[in-house]
Design a protein around this motif. Sequence first.
Motif, mmCIF file in Angstrom:
data_model
loop_
_atom_site.group_PDB
_atom_site.id
_atom_site.type_symbol
_atom_site.label_atom_id
_atom_site.label_comp_id
_atom_site.label_asym_id
_atom_site.label_seq_id
_atom_site.Cartn_x
_atom_site.Cartn_y
_atom_site.Cartn_z
ATOM 1 N N HIS A 211 0.803 -1.231 0.000
ATOM 2 C CA HIS A 211 0.000 0.000 0.000
ATOM 3 C C HIS A 211 0.834 1.279 0.000
ATOM 4 O O HIS A 211 0.358 2.327 -0.446
ATOM 5 N N GLU A 212 2.090 1.207 0.503
ATOM 6 C CA GLU A 212 2.917 2.420 0.495
ATOM 7 C C GLU A 212 3.313 2.802 -0.929
ATOM 8 O O GLU A 212 3.574 3.971 -1.208
ATOM 9 N N HIS A 213 3.421 1.815 -1.797
ATOM 10 C CA HIS A 213 3.850 2.100 -3.180
ATOM 11 C C HIS A 213 2.615 2.335 -4.047
ATOM 12 O O HIS A 213 2.071 1.406 -4.641
ATOM 13 N N ALA A 314 8.939 -4.630 4.018
ATOM 14 C CA ALA A 314 7.577 -4.441 3.524
ATOM 15 C C ALA A 314 7.264 -5.518 2.488
ATOM 16 O O ALA A 314 6.170 -6.094 2.463
ATOM 17 N N LYS A 315 8.287 -5.847 1.656
ATOM 18 C CA LYS A 315 8.057 -6.874 0.623
ATOM 19 C C LYS A 315 7.719 -8.228 1.219
ATOM 20 O O LYS A 315 7.020 -9.029 0.617
ATOM 21 N N ALA A 316 8.269 -8.487 2.439
ATOM 22 C CA ALA A 316 8.003 -9.782 3.089
ATOM 23 C C ALA A 316 6.506 -9.943 3.317
ATOM 24 O O ALA A 316 5.954 -11.037 3.141
ATOM 25 N N ALA A 334 14.321 -12.950 10.973
ATOM 26 C CA ALA A 334 15.469 -12.220 11.521
ATOM 27 C C ALA A 334 15.507 -10.815 10.927
ATOM 28 O O ALA A 334 15.238 -10.644 9.731
ATOM 29 N N ASP A 335 15.846 -9.829 11.756
ATOM 30 C CA ASP A 335 15.958 -8.461 11.247
ATOM 31 C C ASP A 335 16.852 -7.643 12.178
ATOM 32 O O ASP A 335 16.862 -7.836 13.385
ATOM 33 N N SER A 336 17.577 -6.685 11.569
ATOM 34 C CA SER A 336 18.541 -5.880 12.327
ATOM 35 C C SER A 336 17.914 -4.658 12.999
ATOM 36 O O SER A 336 18.605 -3.935 13.702
ATOM 37 N N THR A 337 16.622 -4.396 12.780
ATOM 38 C CA THR A 337 16.014 -3.152 13.280
ATOM 39 C C THR A 337 15.418 -3.361 14.668
ATOM 40 O O THR A 337 14.368 -4.017 14.807
ATOM 41 N N ILE A 339 13.514 -1.700 16.689
ATOM 42 C CA ILE A 339 12.090 -1.388 16.964
ATOM 43 C C ILE A 339 11.126 -2.396 16.314
ATOM 44 O O ILE A 339 9.937 -2.384 16.613
ATOM 45 N N LYS A 340 11.632 -3.277 15.456
ATOM 46 C CA LYS A 340 10.758 -4.321 14.877
ATOM 47 C C LYS A 340 10.749 -5.589 15.743
ATOM 48 O O LYS A 340 9.860 -6.430 15.593
ATOM 49 N N HIS A 341 11.728 -5.715 16.630
ATOM 50 C CA HIS A 341 11.856 -6.982 17.384
ATOM 51 C C HIS A 341 10.672 -7.211 18.311
ATOM 52 O O HIS A 341 10.200 -6.291 18.985
ATOM 53 N N TRP A 371 15.418 -9.659 -0.490
ATOM 54 C CA TRP A 371 16.250 -10.193 -1.583
ATOM 55 C C TRP A 371 17.061 -9.098 -2.249
ATOM 56 O O TRP A 371 18.033 -9.389 -2.935
ATOM 57 N N ASN A 372 16.700 -7.838 -2.000
ATOM 58 C CA ASN A 372 17.523 -6.728 -2.505
ATOM 59 C C ASN A 372 18.872 -6.649 -1.782
ATOM 60 O O ASN A 372 19.790 -5.996 -2.256
ATOM 61 N N TYR A 373 19.000 -7.306 -0.618
ATOM 62 C CA TYR A 373 20.282 -7.364 0.101
ATOM 63 C C TYR A 373 20.805 -8.804 0.140
ATOM 64 O O TYR A 373 21.552 -9.171 1.037
ATOM 65 N N ALA A 379 26.114 -13.726 3.086
ATOM 66 C CA ALA A 379 27.487 -13.708 3.628
ATOM 67 C C ALA A 379 27.441 -13.620 5.159
ATOM 68 O O ALA A 379 28.173 -14.341 5.860
ATOM 69 N N LYS A 380 26.546 -12.769 5.685
ATOM 70 C CA LYS A 380 26.448 -12.596 7.135
ATOM 71 C C LYS A 380 25.990 -13.898 7.809
ATOM 72 O O LYS A 380 26.549 -14.336 8.809
ATOM 73 N N ALA A 381 24.969 -14.516 7.245
ATOM 74 C CA ALA A 381 24.427 -15.742 7.854
ATOM 75 C C ALA A 381 25.473 -16.860 7.816
ATOM 76 O O ALA A 381 25.638 -17.591 8.787
HETATM 77 O O1 DWN Z 1 10.261 2.247 -0.480
HETATM 78 C C1 DWN Z 1 10.557 1.743 0.590
HETATM 79 C C2 DWN Z 1 11.854 1.088 0.730
HETATM 80 C C3 DWN Z 1 12.988 1.848 0.124
HETATM 81 O O2 DWN Z 1 12.140 0.780 2.068
HETATM 82 C C4 DWN Z 1 9.642 1.795 1.761
HETATM 83 N N1 DWN Z 1 8.297 1.889 1.335
HETATM 84 C C5 DWN Z 1 9.847 0.787 2.851
HETATM 85 C C6 DWN Z 1 11.141 0.063 2.779
HETATM 86 O O3 DWN Z 1 10.868 -1.174 2.135
HETATM 87 P P1 DWN Z 1 11.464 -2.539 2.676
HETATM 88 O O4 DWN Z 1 11.023 -2.758 4.071
HETATM 89 O O5 DWN Z 1 11.117 -3.575 1.684
HETATM 90 O O6 DWN Z 1 13.005 -2.093 2.654
HETATM 91 P P2 DWN Z 1 14.383 -2.786 2.745
HETATM 92 O O7 DWN Z 1 15.404 -1.716 2.711
HETATM 93 O O8 DWN Z 1 14.535 -3.854 1.762
HETATM 94 O O9 DWN Z 1 14.403 -3.430 4.217
HETATM 95 C C7 DWN Z 1 15.477 -4.211 4.624
HETATM 96 C C8 DWN Z 1 15.125 -4.882 5.948
HETATM 97 O O10 DWN Z 1 16.084 -5.882 6.188
HETATM 98 C C9 DWN Z 1 15.158 -3.902 7.115
HETATM 99 O O11 DWN Z 1 14.096 -4.181 8.023
HETATM 100 C C10 DWN Z 1 16.488 -4.190 7.765
HETATM 101 C C11 DWN Z 1 16.731 -5.638 7.408
HETATM 102 N N2 DWN Z 1 18.168 -5.936 7.284
HETATM 103 C C12 DWN Z 1 18.738 -6.863 8.131
HETATM 104 O O12 DWN Z 1 18.055 -7.437 8.998
HETATM 105 N N3 DWN Z 1 20.082 -7.102 8.012
HETATM 106 C C13 DWN Z 1 18.885 -5.312 6.317
HETATM 107 C C14 DWN Z 1 20.238 -5.555 6.191
HETATM 108 C C15 DWN Z 1 21.058 -4.877 5.126
HETATM 109 C C16 DWN Z 1 20.867 -6.485 7.089
HETATM 110 O O13 DWN Z 1 22.087 -6.751 7.028
#
Ligand code: DWN
Length: 401
Positions: A211-213, A314-316, A334-337, A339-341, A371-373, A379-381
Motif C-alpha cells: 500500500h505504500e507504493h 515491507a516486501k516480506a 530475523a531483522d537488524s532493526t 524497533i521491529k523486534h 532479496w535486494n540485500y 554472507a552474514k548468515a
Molecule cells: O520504499 C521503501 C523502501 C525503500 O524501504 C519503503 N516503502 C519501505 C522500505 O521497504 P522494505 O522494508 O522492503 O526495505 P528494505 O530496505 O529492503 O528493508 C530491509 C530490511 O532488512 C530492514 O528491516 C532491515 C533488514 N536488514 C537486516 O536485517 N540485516 C537489512 C540488512 C542490510 C541487514 O544486514
Amino acid sequence: MPCRICGQSTRTVLDLGEMPPANGLKEAKEDPDVVHPLVLENCESCKNIQLRDCLDAAQLYRHYLYLTPESPTLSKHYEDLTAHLYREGYVSADSRVLEIGSNVGHFLKYLQPGVKKVMGIDPAENVCRIAEDHGVETLPEFFGLDAVEPVRERLGDPSIIVARHCCAHNENPHSILEGVAALLPDDGYFVMENAYVLDTLKQTDFGQIYHEHMFYFAIQPVMRLFEAHDLKLIDVVMSPIHGGSIVFIASPNRSADQERPSVAHYLGEETKALDRALIEGFAEHVRTIARDLTQQVNGLVDEGASIWAYGATAKAATLLNYVGITDQLVPYCADSTPIKHGKFIPMANVEIRPEQEAFAAKPDYFLITAWNYKDELIAKAKHFAGPECRFIIPVPEVRII
Ligand code: DWN
C-alpha cells in the motif's frame, strides 16, 4: 480508477487480494488484521502503473517502523549517487540540500561534509527524532506547498531537492511537485529516486507491491508529471539498489543543452520494452512464483526442516501473505532493526527477532525476504550461523542456494 498522472482510464493488471499495510507490524499475534484491497492497474495512455486503492498517508507514515538499515550495499549506492551529483555539477560546496522523506538522515549524512547546509523533512515523528540525534536537522512534516516557507526559514533556498523512494508513496505526487516547483530556484535541481518499473516487471519483483507504493514509475509518466510543474527531465541514472532503481534529475531551467544523452537513451529502451506483453507476463509469473514457493516451503517443512525468514521488509508482508506462508511454516523472521523486534508481520503472524538470535538458532534454511540485500545477508548468515546454512531465494524465480 482514472490514471492519477494523466486522467485517462486504466485497466487492472494484477489483483493481490486483501492485504494488510506492509509496515503495520502487530504487537501481538492475536491482534486483528486490518486488510485493504491491493490491486495494480495500468494506464495505456501515459504508461503509468498505480495502485487502485490508496490509503491515507498520515495513517501510513506518521509513526514509521522502517528505519534505513546500515548496509554496505546501501553505502555503495550513496557513494555512487553522490559521485554522479558532483561530477555533473548538480552539487557543489555552495549547495543547500533538502531531502524529502529523509528517514534517519543517512544520505544527508553522506552529503553534509561537502556542502553548505543540509536539511531533511519527513512525516514520521519517531524517525525525525533519530535523524536529529544523528546531527541532521529534520522537520517532522509532509512536504508540499505548506512546507515551503518553514523549509526556507531554516535552510534558505535549496539549490537541490532530493526525494528518494518517497514520491511514489503518495496518492497525489502533484502535491509534492507543487512544493518542489515553488521552492527550487531556476538554476536548481530536483533528484527523484524510485524503484524502476521495468526492473520490477522483468525481475517479477512483486514484493514491491504494497500500500505504500501507490505508483510504479516509468520515464514516460514521470516526464508528464514534471512537465505539469514546469520541470524538465535532464538526466537519468540507473542503479541496482532495491532490486533496480531509477534516479530522475530535473530542472526548472529548460534550455536544450541541459539534457544529458541518458534521457533519450533510457527513454528509447523503455518505449521498446514497456508493453502489454511484459505486464501480462509479469502477472502470470507472479502466480508461478507463488505456486513454486508454497510447494518448496511446504515440502521442506514436511521433511522436518526449520525455516526462518530473513529481513522483515515491507516486501516480506506481500510475499508471505500472497503466497500463504504463515508462522505455521516459518515461525520467525530475523531483522537488524531493534524497533521491529518482538512484533509480528501482519496476517502471516511471523515473529521478528534479532539477527544474532537467528544465527544462534541455526535454522536449516533462511527464506530471504530482503532479496535486494541477498548477497550481504547470505554472507552474514554463513559467517555467523555456519557455512552449511541454505537459502531460499523467492525472485525472480524460486531457487535454493
Ligand atoms: O520504499 C521503501 C523502501 C525503500 O524501504 C519503503 N516503502 C519501505 C522500505 O521497504 P522494505 O522494508 O522492503 O526495505 P528494505 O530496505 O529492503 O528493508 C530491509 C530490511 O532488512 C530492514 O528491516 C532491515 C533488514 N536488514 C537486516 O536485517 N540485516 C537489512 C540488512 C542490510 C541487514 O544486514
